[in-house]
Design a protein around this motif. Structure first.
Motif, mmCIF file in Angstrom:
data_model
loop_
_atom_site.group_PDB
_atom_site.id
_atom_site.type_symbol
_atom_site.label_atom_id
_atom_site.label_comp_id
_atom_site.label_asym_id
_atom_site.label_seq_id
_atom_site.Cartn_x
_atom_site.Cartn_y
_atom_site.Cartn_z
ATOM 1 N N GLY A 31 0.810 -1.208 0.000
ATOM 2 C CA GLY A 31 0.000 0.000 0.000
ATOM 3 C C GLY A 31 0.845 1.260 0.000
ATOM 4 O O GLY A 31 2.069 1.215 -0.088
ATOM 5 N N GLU A 32 0.159 2.385 0.107
ATOM 6 C CA GLU A 32 0.811 3.696 0.176
ATOM 7 C C GLU A 32 0.572 4.264 1.564
ATOM 8 O O GLU A 32 -0.557 4.256 2.055
ATOM 9 N N PHE A 33 1.643 4.758 2.200
ATOM 10 C CA PHE A 33 1.581 5.180 3.593
ATOM 11 C C PHE A 33 2.304 6.505 3.810
ATOM 12 O O PHE A 33 3.229 6.846 3.075
ATOM 13 N N LEU A 34 1.872 7.224 4.828
ATOM 14 C CA LEU A 34 2.535 8.443 5.291
ATOM 15 C C LEU A 34 3.129 8.169 6.663
ATOM 16 O O LEU A 34 2.584 7.380 7.434
ATOM 17 N N PHE A 35 4.233 8.849 6.971
ATOM 18 C CA PHE A 35 4.817 8.748 8.300
ATOM 19 C C PHE A 35 5.486 10.068 8.646
ATOM 20 O O PHE A 35 5.893 10.824 7.770
ATOM 21 N N ASN A 36 5.549 10.365 9.923
ATOM 22 C CA ASN A 36 6.205 11.573 10.403
ATOM 23 C C ASN A 36 7.574 11.209 10.963
ATOM 24 O O ASN A 36 7.745 10.148 11.559
ATOM 25 N N TYR A 37 8.524 12.088 10.750
ATOM 26 C CA TYR A 37 9.861 11.887 11.300
ATOM 27 C C TYR A 37 10.455 13.249 11.623
ATOM 28 O O TYR A 37 9.973 14.283 11.153
ATOM 29 N N SER A 38 11.474 13.250 12.447
ATOM 30 C CA SER A 38 12.083 14.526 12.822
ATOM 31 C C SER A 38 13.563 14.516 12.478
ATOM 32 O O SER A 38 14.242 13.492 12.575
ATOM 33 N N ILE A 39 14.031 15.668 12.057
ATOM 34 C CA ILE A 39 15.446 15.915 11.835
ATOM 35 C C ILE A 39 15.769 17.155 12.651
ATOM 36 O O ILE A 39 15.263 18.243 12.362
#
Length: 125
Positions: A31-39
């Protein structure tokens, strides 16, 4: 009175310890997914499209590809096609629209502590 308190505490602990999160891992293999990450101090959002054998990641104006090797229904190793670095993922819980996962380096480095991180991916459609 002490017996009643002991019984209530014991029953409560027994019920809580039997709880296992919902894990419908099959629903999230592709599937297609979104995710949050921090830099640093900035929070960013990435997107990935996962098929049965490959994943394409879109993040920070970059595109990256990786192969997927499923270990079981809820665990897989994602190996970057360029660097050959492998990340071990384990789906630890699912909802109707997302899954929570743990991830760590697939190969242990004896000179570094093995850090396990947790993230959440959200289905796009």
């Amino acid at each position: 009175m002490l017996k009643k308190v002991f019984f209530v505490v014991f029953a409560s602990i027994s019920l809580i310890s039997c709880y296992t999160p919902n894990r419908d891992c099959q629903a999230y293999k592709t599937g297609e997914f979104l995710f949050n990450y921090s830099i640093g101090d900035s929070l960013k959002q990435g997107r990935f499209v996962r098929g049965y054998n490959y994943s394409i990641d879109y993040y920070d104006n970059k595109i990256d590809s990786a192969s997927i090797r499923w270990l079981n229904d809820c665990e897989f190793v994602l190996q970057d096609l360029k660097s050959k670095v492998g990340i071990h993922y384990k789906i630890i819980g699912t909802t109707d629209t997302s899954y929570t996962f743990e991830y760590k380096n697939a190969v242990k480095d004896p000179n570094r502590k093995n850090v396990v991180k947790i993230g959440t991916a959200y289905r796009v459609q």
